[in-house]
Design a protein around this motif. Structure first.
Motif, short mmCIF file in Angstrom:
data_model
loop_
_atom_site.label_atom_id
_atom_site.label_comp_id
_atom_site.label_asym_id
_atom_site.label_seq_id
_atom_site.Cartn_x
_atom_site.Cartn_y
_atom_site.Cartn_z
N ASN A 61 0.80 -1.22 0.00
CA ASN A 61 0.00 0.00 0.00
C ASN A 61 0.83 1.27 0.00
O ASN A 61 0.34 2.35 -0.31
CB ASN A 61 -0.95 0.01 1.21
N ASN A 62 2.10 1.13 0.37
CA ASN A 62 3.00 2.30 0.36
C ASN A 62 3.63 2.55 -1.01
O ASN A 62 4.37 3.51 -1.18
CB ASN A 62 4.11 2.11 1.40
N LEU A 63 3.32 1.66 -1.96
CA LEU A 63 3.87 1.79 -3.31
C LEU A 63 2.76 2.13 -4.30
O LEU A 63 1.64 1.64 -4.19
CB LEU A 63 4.55 0.49 -3.74
N ALA A 64 3.09 2.95 -5.27
CA ALA A 64 2.11 3.39 -6.26
C ALA A 64 1.50 2.21 -7.02
O ALA A 64 0.29 2.18 -7.29
CB ALA A 64 2.76 4.37 -7.23
N HIS A 65 2.34 1.24 -7.38
CA HIS A 65 1.86 0.10 -8.16
C HIS A 65 1.48 -1.09 -7.27
O HIS A 65 1.16 -2.16 -7.80
CB HIS A 65 2.94 -0.33 -9.16
N GLY A 66 1.51 -0.87 -5.96
CA GLY A 66 1.27 -1.99 -5.07
C GLY A 66 -0.15 -2.11 -4.54
O GLY A 66 -0.58 -3.19 -4.13
N LYS A 67 -0.91 -1.00 -4.57
CA LYS A 67 -2.25 -1.00 -3.97
C LYS A 67 -3.20 -1.96 -4.68
O LYS A 67 -3.96 -2.69 -4.04
CB LYS A 67 -2.82 0.42 -3.99
N LYS A 68 -3.18 -1.94 -6.03
CA LYS A 68 -4.06 -2.82 -6.78
C LYS A 68 -3.72 -4.28 -6.52
O LYS A 68 -4.61 -5.13 -6.34
CB LYS A 68 -3.95 -2.51 -8.28
N LEU A 69 -2.41 -4.59 -6.46
CA LEU A 69 -1.98 -5.97 -6.19
C LEU A 69 -2.43 -6.40 -4.79
O LEU A 69 -2.86 -7.53 -4.60
CB LEU A 69 -0.46 -6.06 -6.30
N CYS A 70 -2.36 -5.48 -3.83
CA CYS A 70 -2.80 -5.76 -2.47
C CYS A 70 -4.28 -6.13 -2.44
O CYS A 70 -4.68 -7.09 -1.79
CB CYS A 70 -2.53 -4.56 -1.57
N GLU A 71 -5.10 -5.36 -3.16
CA GLU A 71 -6.54 -5.63 -3.21
C GLU A 71 -6.82 -7.00 -3.83
O GLU A 71 -7.68 -7.76 -3.34
CB GLU A 71 -7.24 -4.54 -4.03
N GLU A 72 -6.07 -7.35 -4.87
CA GLU A 72 -6.25 -8.64 -5.53
C GLU A 72 -5.89 -9.79 -4.59
O GLU A 72 -6.60 -10.80 -4.53
CB GLU A 72 -5.39 -8.71 -6.79
N ILE A 73 -4.78 -9.63 -3.86
CA ILE A 73 -4.34 -10.67 -2.94
C ILE A 73 -5.34 -10.86 -1.81
O ILE A 73 -5.71 -11.98 -1.48
CB ILE A 73 -2.95 -10.33 -2.35
N ARG A 74 -5.79 -9.74 -1.21
CA ARG A 74 -6.76 -9.83 -0.11
C ARG A 74 -8.04 -10.52 -0.54
O ARG A 74 -8.57 -11.38 0.17
CB ARG A 74 -7.07 -8.43 0.42
N LYS A 75 -8.56 -10.15 -1.71
CA LYS A 75 -9.81 -10.73 -2.20
C LYS A 75 -9.63 -12.22 -2.48
O LYS A 75 -10.46 -13.04 -2.08
CB LYS A 75 -10.28 -10.02 -3.47
N TYR A 76 -8.54 -12.57 -3.16
CA TYR A 76 -8.31 -13.98 -3.49
C TYR A 76 -8.12 -14.81 -2.23
O TYR A 76 -8.68 -15.90 -2.10
CB TYR A 76 -7.09 -14.11 -4.41
N PHE A 77 -7.33 -14.29 -1.29
CA PHE A 77 -7.06 -15.02 -0.05
C PHE A 77 -8.35 -15.26 0.73
O PHE A 77 -8.59 -16.35 1.24
CB PHE A 77 -6.07 -14.22 0.82
N ALA A 78 -9.21 -14.24 0.80
CA ALA A 78 -10.49 -14.37 1.53
C ALA A 78 -11.41 -15.36 0.85
O ALA A 78 -12.06 -16.19 1.51
CB ALA A 78 -11.17 -13.00 1.62
#
Length: 268
Positions: free
Chosen positions: A178-195
């Protein structure tokens, strides 16, 4: 409750036996009952089992314990899962179970500590203590059910126990993303997939544990869980590769658990 690690040698075997018997006598004087003995075995150390799958010094341990506790009060706690892949850990546990078939029939309890997590340690100890209480028929029944287990069921239990600790690791990675410009979207994808995967696996685990479910459906759930895990693992590999491209390091226990071999300091 006594906890041991495999450090028995010929020279100190009698000394250890005497110490345990002394502890037993002191407890008896205080009307305190020794309800169980936990033997700790590291599944990542393959040299701690012989060719037949028997843990190192297991036979000596049985001689030491024979005058203090019965086999249905002994627990084999398997640790070191974070240092090997899930498949390797499951394979070694199944090998040990085959080697100790008679002890399992006599009530030997298997438990696992998938990760070095303090809350998980206490949870495992509470469960072992509860299942080691003598005279509770229902708990003995639970113990028997837990020992007649397949590789898929072992995998399911490890995944279930690891869920909370692994979620913490994923959350820490997402904080960095979340601290990276290109990292927020990847974070959202990981959280959704993991859940989504967690919910799916919990549903399959419930079906496998349901005593009212027909055997055929349970077998189908086991096969589906194994297939779902393989897909889940490969998807996590893809996420890990994207994370490392952003120069974020992944904890070794996460990589080991998912069988991810590459890393920032490793050759692809």
């Amino acid at each position: 409750m006594l906890v041991s690690v495999p450090t028995i040698h010929t020279k100190n075997e009698n000394g250890i036996k005497f110490s345990i018997e002394n502890i037993q006598s002191q407890l008896d004087l205080k009307t305190v009952k020794l309800i169980g003995h936990i033997w700790v075995h590291d599944v990542s150390l393959s040299y701690l089992v012989d060719k037949g799958g028997t843990p190192w010094l297991w036979r000596r341990l049985k001689k030491i314990l024979e005058r203090t506790v019965k086999m249905d009060q002994v627990s084999l706690l398997l640790t070191g899962w974070e240092k090997v892949s899930l498949e390797e850990g499951v394979e070694q546990e199944l090998g040990i179970r085959r080697a100790l078939t008679e002890d399992v029939k006599n009530g030997l309890l298997f438990e696992r500590l998938p990760l070095r997590d303090q809350a998980l340690v206490w949870s495992v100890l509470d469960e072992v203590i509860g299942l080691s209480c003598v005279g509770l028929g229902d708990k003995r029944g639970i113990k028997g059910k837990r020992n007649g287990i397949s590789g898929e069921e072992i995998m399911a239990e490890v995944l279930q126990k690891n869920a909370g600790a692994l979620q913490k690791e994923i959350d820490e990675i997402c904080l960095k993303l979340n601290n990276l410009a290109h990292g927020k979207k990847l974070c959202e994808e990981i959280r959704k997939y993991f859940a989504d995967r967690k919910a799916r696996m919990e549903s399959l685990l419930f079906q496998m544990d349901d005593n009212h479910e027909i055997p055929r459906k349970k077998k189908e759930a086991e096969a589906t869980l194994e297939h779902e895990y393989l897909i889940f693992r490969k998807t996590m590999w893809a996420f890990f590769e994207e994370i490392e491209k952003l120069d974020i390091e992944i904890e070794p226990k996460l990589k080991n658990f998912y069988g991810f071999k590459c890393g920032l300091n490793e050759v692809r």
